[in-house]
Design an enzyme around this catalytic site. Structure first.
Site, PDB file in Angstrom:
ATOM      1  N   ARG A  12      -1.455  39.589  75.415  1.00 39.20           N
ATOM      2  CA  ARG A  12      -1.397  38.537  76.309  1.00 39.20           C
ATOM      3  C   ARG A  12      -0.394  38.483  77.427  1.00 39.20           C
ATOM      4  NH1 ARG A  12      -5.420  34.813  74.773  1.00 39.20           N
ATOM      5  NH2 ARG A  12      -6.057  34.742  72.647  1.00 39.20           N
ATOM      6  N   ARG A  19       3.333  41.709  69.556  1.00 37.13           N
ATOM      7  CA  ARG A  19       2.260  41.035  68.870  1.00 37.13           C
ATOM      8  C   ARG A  19       0.950  41.622  70.005  1.00 37.13           C
ATOM      9  NH1 ARG A  19       2.531  34.698  68.309  1.00 37.13           N
ATOM     10  NH2 ARG A  19       2.738  34.690  70.749  1.00 37.13           N
ATOM     11  N   LYS A  31       7.783  28.120  63.688  1.00 39.46           N
ATOM     12  CA  LYS A  31       7.812  26.893  63.787  1.00 39.46           C
ATOM     13  C   LYS A  31       6.435  26.414  63.174  1.00 39.46           C
ATOM     14  CE  LYS A  31       7.853  24.417  67.653  1.00 39.46           C
ATOM     15  NZ  LYS A  31       6.710  23.710  67.915  1.00 39.46           N
ATOM     16  N   ARG A  53      10.259  32.277  79.086  1.00 36.27           N
ATOM     17  CA  ARG A  53      10.100  31.211  78.397  1.00 36.27           C
ATOM     18  C   ARG A  53      11.203  30.774  77.310  1.00 36.27           C
ATOM     19  NH1 ARG A  53       5.112  32.954  74.849  1.00 36.27           N
ATOM     20  NH2 ARG A  53       4.938  30.977  73.993  1.00 36.27           N
ATOM     21  N   ARG A  72      10.728  16.484  73.968  1.00 40.33           N
ATOM     22  CA  ARG A  72      11.319  17.845  74.537  1.00 40.33           C
ATOM     23  C   ARG A  72      12.292  17.428  75.567  1.00 40.33           C
ATOM     24  NH1 ARG A  72       6.027  21.626  75.646  1.00 40.33           N
ATOM     25  NH2 ARG A  72       5.339  22.059  73.157  1.00 40.33           N
TER      26      ARG A  72
END
Length: 245
Positions: free
Chosen positions: A180, A128, A20, A191, A94
């Protein structure tokens, strides 16, 4: 750049890791829309210690979600000052209540929904790794670090609640890369489930209004041409305006 010939208001939606941010940046660069990030607005108000900022900080500090009416007031107050500006709204709405509050102030011309399979996002995010001090990001699949992690290097970043540091060294400093907590497989899965549960009613709301446009794919570079073509058709006067810049 000359002003756009048509005021165009769009919302962009997509799960964490859907690309996004990249697509938003390309829309802004290609079509001159003003990028409005709810996260940026929230942080700016907290830092400026505005009344809304203090209220939102209190919610966050207590581990509570910012109420719909509070976040709506924040976003809508910003929109009222740019009635003649074409914009791309990111991170809001949202919930359906937020979408209804937005509709009460202005009409949304298009909702751009990036539909990337959750399996692809999981692979993308869990691959990542980052050099914490600089923020440089690597991906073991398509942008791996040049240097492997030496076996005798001891991770000094455990205090940051990071889950691992076993994927190499930063190309510039030679310091260990870390993953992370947000990018751990368990956290990513949670998530994504939270996003789907919260966002599906919003997508249905905009689909029923006939303004939802969904772009499906696994690679941002392959999704982008379709988004670009859609916006070019949607705002025909925009190309002439850009050409006179």
């Amino acid at each position: 750049m000359m002003g756009l010939q048509t005021v165009f208001r769009a919302v962009i939606m997509g799960a964490p890791g859907s690309g996004k941010g990249t697509v938003s940046a390309r829309i802004v660069q290609s079509f001159g829309l003003k990028h409005l990030s709810s996260g940026d607005m929230l942080r700016a108000n907290i830092e400026a210690k505005t009344d809304l900022g203090l209220l939102m900080k209190s919610c966050i500090d207590q581990g509570q979600l910012v109420p719909d009416d509070v976040i709506s007031r924040l976003i809508l107050s910003s929109l009222r000052g740019i009635e003649r500006t074409s914009w791309l709204l990111d991170g809001f709405p949202r919930t359906v209540a937020q979408a209804e509050a937005l509709d009460a102030v202005c009409d949304v011309d298009s909702v751009i929904n990036l539909d990337v399979p959750f399996l692809t996002i999981r692979e993308r995010l869990t691959s990542r790794w980052v050099h914490l001090p600089s923020g440089r990001v690597y991906n073991v699949d398509f942008n791996p670090p040049k240097k492997p992690l030496c076996s005798d290097v001891v991770c000094a970043y455990r205090a940051y609640s990071l889950v691992s540091c076993a994927q190499g060294l930063d190309d510039v400093t030679g310091e260990p890369l870390v993953q992370r907590d947000d990018d751990s497989p368990e956290t990513v899965s949670r998530r994504l489930k939270d996003y789907e549960r919260q966002t599906q009613p919003v997508l249905e709301y905009y689909r029923s209004k006939g303004v939802l446009e969904t772009f499906t794919g696994t690679e941002t570079n392959k999704i982008w041409p379709h988004v670009q073509a859609f916006l070019t058709r949607k705002i025909p006067g925009i190309q002439q305006a850009m050409g006179k810049a």
